[in-house]
Design a protein around this motif. Sequence first.
Motif, mmCIF file in Angstrom:
data_model
loop_
_atom_site.group_PDB
_atom_site.id
_atom_site.type_symbol
_atom_site.label_atom_id
_atom_site.label_comp_id
_atom_site.label_asym_id
_atom_site.label_seq_id
_atom_site.Cartn_x
_atom_site.Cartn_y
_atom_site.Cartn_z
ATOM 1 N N HIS A 165 0.839 -1.207 0.000
ATOM 2 C CA HIS A 165 0.000 0.000 0.000
ATOM 3 C C HIS A 165 0.871 1.254 0.000
ATOM 4 N N ASN A 166 1.856 1.304 0.892
ATOM 5 C CA ASN A 166 2.758 2.457 0.956
ATOM 6 C C ASN A 166 3.601 2.578 -0.302
ATOM 7 N N ILE A 179 1.639 4.212 -3.076
ATOM 8 C CA ILE A 179 1.510 5.657 -2.879
ATOM 9 C C ILE A 179 2.810 6.357 -3.257
ATOM 10 N N ALA A 225 3.276 6.025 -7.234
ATOM 11 C CA ALA A 225 2.165 6.337 -8.153
ATOM 12 C C ALA A 225 2.468 7.513 -9.074
ATOM 13 N N ASP A 233 -7.446 7.683 -5.956
ATOM 14 C CA ASP A 233 -7.120 7.996 -4.564
ATOM 15 C C ASP A 233 -5.632 7.799 -4.308
ATOM 16 N N TYR A 234 -5.075 6.752 -4.903
ATOM 17 C CA TYR A 234 -3.638 6.522 -4.736
ATOM 18 C C TYR A 234 -2.828 7.630 -5.394
ATOM 19 N N SER A 287 -3.048 10.760 -3.177
ATOM 20 C CA SER A 287 -2.182 10.568 -2.007
ATOM 21 C C SER A 287 -0.716 10.703 -2.404
ATOM 22 N N SER A 288 -0.376 10.125 -3.542
ATOM 23 C CA SER A 288 1.010 10.177 -4.011
ATOM 24 C C SER A 288 1.423 11.614 -4.319
ATOM 25 N N LEU A 304 2.030 13.343 -0.970
ATOM 26 C CA LEU A 304 3.228 12.815 -0.320
ATOM 27 C C LEU A 304 4.487 13.292 -1.035
ATOM 28 N N LEU A 362 5.727 8.597 6.115
ATOM 29 C CA LEU A 362 4.801 7.464 6.282
ATOM 30 C C LEU A 362 4.991 6.754 7.610
ATOM 31 N N MET A 392 -2.464 8.601 5.032
ATOM 32 C CA MET A 392 -2.043 7.684 3.985
ATOM 33 C C MET A 392 -2.373 6.217 4.268
ATOM 34 N N TRP A 435 -6.846 13.837 7.009
ATOM 35 C CA TRP A 435 -7.062 14.383 5.669
ATOM 36 C C TRP A 435 -7.592 15.812 5.738
#
Length: 352
Positions: free
Chosen positions: A220-221, A224, A227, A264-265, A268-269, A272, A300, A312, A344
Amino acid sequence: MAPESRIITLVKLHRWLQMIVFKEQKYIDEEFAEFRRELNLLSSDALDIPIKELSIRYWYESLRTGAGLKIPSQLQEKFEPDAISRTAKGTIEFTTNKWSGYRRGEHRPQSVLLKKVESVAPGSTRALDHPLWSVLDVTNTQILEGDEFLRRLTPEIQFLVLQPNDLLIASANIEPLSKRRINQILRRLNLDALACLTWFLRDAHANQADSIELIFDAIHNALIMLAMDMHHLNIALPLIKIFIDDILPLGLPPYLKQLMKPEDYLISSFILNATAYHNLVRLKRPTSWKSRRGFMLKLLDGKCGFDIKLAMTADLELIHSHNSIPPEINDQFQQRHRARIYAWRRLLYGAS
């Protein structure tokens, strides 16, 4: 905790939070607004793209970015100049330009062309046959047998997961994935590291290993973090969709499901990567991928405040119709969900 210790802890936390400061918040807002407009256009495209098509796109984009080129005709001129027929004055008379098709992933280049490209860009064919493409095919269970798949990865990733036997024969033991070893893989994050984590998640799912939750969080991390770079290579949304549909569910218990979409990814990316980039600029440090990767991992891990870390986390939903939800899970899940929403809001309406 004693009052004095609590005060000291809060002071330390405040100092960490102060580290996460956008150089100019309005610039981030403007960049984010422009990115959202671009994403709205991309989201309307079809996302169900075969793995083979993705591999061709990745091969093309790797060549394009590596050579610093922009359009298909420039790639043909560099890698396949003999396919262009010119007049005595040098103008193009005839060409069978298939490079636009490669950009769209429509057809795989023939071996003759691959040899030509290899002579100019050695090692480029590996992008077409990267281990990631085979491990994403969940119908291919043979790759889980032995360590042959792991031996296809780059040496630095092999070094982390294969422990050589003290024998004359060339054999190795597969190291189990601990939190420490996963962090070592993420510190070297690239498509080989992502392929490695994907293989371990599939293996953990098949054997119901205890490390399955750790590996899920790591992938998952990793998605992100990667991405935005995958977005620039024209593969982000369809590739992440494959992970959402086929890979990430392997790391969840039956009473949880993933709510996040490919967009969404990417969002988030963006946040980040932008946070890491602007803070590295502020600190007058390099903004290379290696530097951004290290800073993103700190974010993270919550080492620079908790807003990024909590925001995240994966957006999950309890399947209440499932009969085997442990009693304590519901409270933990609700706390996690509230913390994620609050984080968020902090990120979108006020920088940490």
